[in-house]
Design a protein around this motif. Sequence first.
Motif, short mmCIF file in Angstrom:
data_model
loop_
_atom_site.label_atom_id
_atom_site.label_comp_id
_atom_site.label_asym_id
_atom_site.label_seq_id
_atom_site.Cartn_x
_atom_site.Cartn_y
_atom_site.Cartn_z
N ALA A 41 16.25 -66.38 145.90
CA ALA A 41 17.11 -65.77 146.91
C ALA A 41 17.73 -66.83 147.82
O ALA A 41 17.00 -67.60 148.46
CB ALA A 41 16.31 -64.77 147.76
N PRO A 42 19.07 -66.90 147.89
CA PRO A 42 19.71 -67.86 148.80
C PRO A 42 19.26 -67.69 150.25
O PRO A 42 19.19 -68.66 151.00
CB PRO A 42 21.20 -67.56 148.63
N ALA A 43 18.92 -66.45 150.63
CA ALA A 43 18.51 -66.19 152.01
C ALA A 43 17.23 -66.94 152.35
O ALA A 43 17.05 -67.39 153.49
CB ALA A 43 18.32 -64.69 152.23
N TYR A 44 16.32 -67.07 151.37
CA TYR A 44 15.06 -67.76 151.65
C TYR A 44 15.30 -69.25 151.86
O TYR A 44 14.81 -69.85 152.82
CB TYR A 44 14.07 -67.53 150.49
N ALA A 45 16.07 -69.86 150.98
CA ALA A 45 16.39 -71.28 151.14
C ALA A 45 17.15 -71.51 152.45
O ALA A 45 16.91 -72.50 153.16
CB ALA A 45 17.22 -71.76 149.95
N GLY A 46 18.04 -70.58 152.79
CA GLY A 46 18.79 -70.71 154.04
C GLY A 46 17.90 -70.60 155.26
O GLY A 46 18.11 -71.28 156.26
N ALA A 47 16.89 -69.73 155.17
CA ALA A 47 15.96 -69.58 156.28
C ALA A 47 15.18 -70.87 156.53
O ALA A 47 15.02 -71.30 157.68
CB ALA A 47 15.00 -68.42 156.01
N LEU A 48 14.71 -71.50 155.47
CA LEU A 48 13.98 -72.76 155.62
C LEU A 48 14.90 -73.85 156.17
O LEU A 48 14.48 -74.68 156.99
CB LEU A 48 13.38 -73.20 154.29
N ALA A 49 16.16 -73.83 155.72
CA ALA A 49 17.12 -74.84 156.16
C ALA A 49 17.47 -74.68 157.64
O ALA A 49 17.96 -75.62 158.26
CB ALA A 49 18.38 -74.76 155.31
N ALA A 50 17.20 -73.50 158.20
CA ALA A 50 17.42 -73.29 159.64
C ALA A 50 16.15 -73.56 160.44
O ALA A 50 16.19 -74.15 161.52
CB ALA A 50 17.90 -71.86 159.88
N SER A 128 23.48 -71.05 157.26
CA SER A 128 24.04 -69.73 157.59
C SER A 128 23.01 -68.82 158.23
O SER A 128 23.37 -67.79 158.81
CB SER A 128 24.59 -69.08 156.31
N SER A 129 21.73 -69.17 158.12
CA SER A 129 20.67 -68.35 158.70
C SER A 129 20.34 -68.73 160.15
O SER A 129 19.48 -68.10 160.76
CB SER A 129 19.39 -68.48 157.86
N LEU A 130 21.04 -69.71 160.68
CA LEU A 130 20.70 -70.20 162.01
C LEU A 130 20.82 -69.12 163.08
O LEU A 130 19.99 -69.02 163.98
CB LEU A 130 21.59 -71.40 162.36
#
Length: 205
Positions: A41-50, A128-130
Amino acid sequence: MKIDFKKTLDCYQARRGQFRIVDVPDLQYLMIDGHGDPNTAPAYAGALAALYPVAYKLKFASKRELGRDYVVPPLEALWWATDMAAFTARRDKSQWDWTVMIMAPEWITGAMVEAARATVAATAPPSSSLDALRLDTLHEGRCVQTLHVGPYDAEAEVLAELHHGFIPAADLRMTGKHHEIYLSDARRVEPAKLRTILRQPVADA
């Protein structure tokens, strides 16, 4: 002195093969919610990246502005599904809901989080999850936890023993969400050696 909460807080202590009842204090976390397979899920990777950049900005701000240094705590996550068998037995990751989080010391304020968020947002490109990141307090209280050593997908047997063996035998019932604390960095540690605290909030049956 630099504080390492994994050493100073009892709720970060667990042993393999031992279920232990522990009273977890109210702790505040940087949190991001999402849904789907954490591996794809891109959302999971994005969450960690934030999460990680904000967590480290807070650490540096705490040391610089308050004179209070600490080791950034490990990544943690709450996991659940409409049918919990999708998590505990079938491991149908597409059905999983999650909250990924990193604990923030009690002296970290909302204003400090917003300042860290703004600093991270000024970098190119921010996650994008910031905007979805929040500072919130988790109230777990009494929990049962153990240490799992090995791949994440090998947790099912331990969870079955926890949910259907130890908890009912202790006249307890499950209450909150399944909680995992990742003591190992999956990018650097082979699956067989991953160390993960598995925690389940409970109450009297």
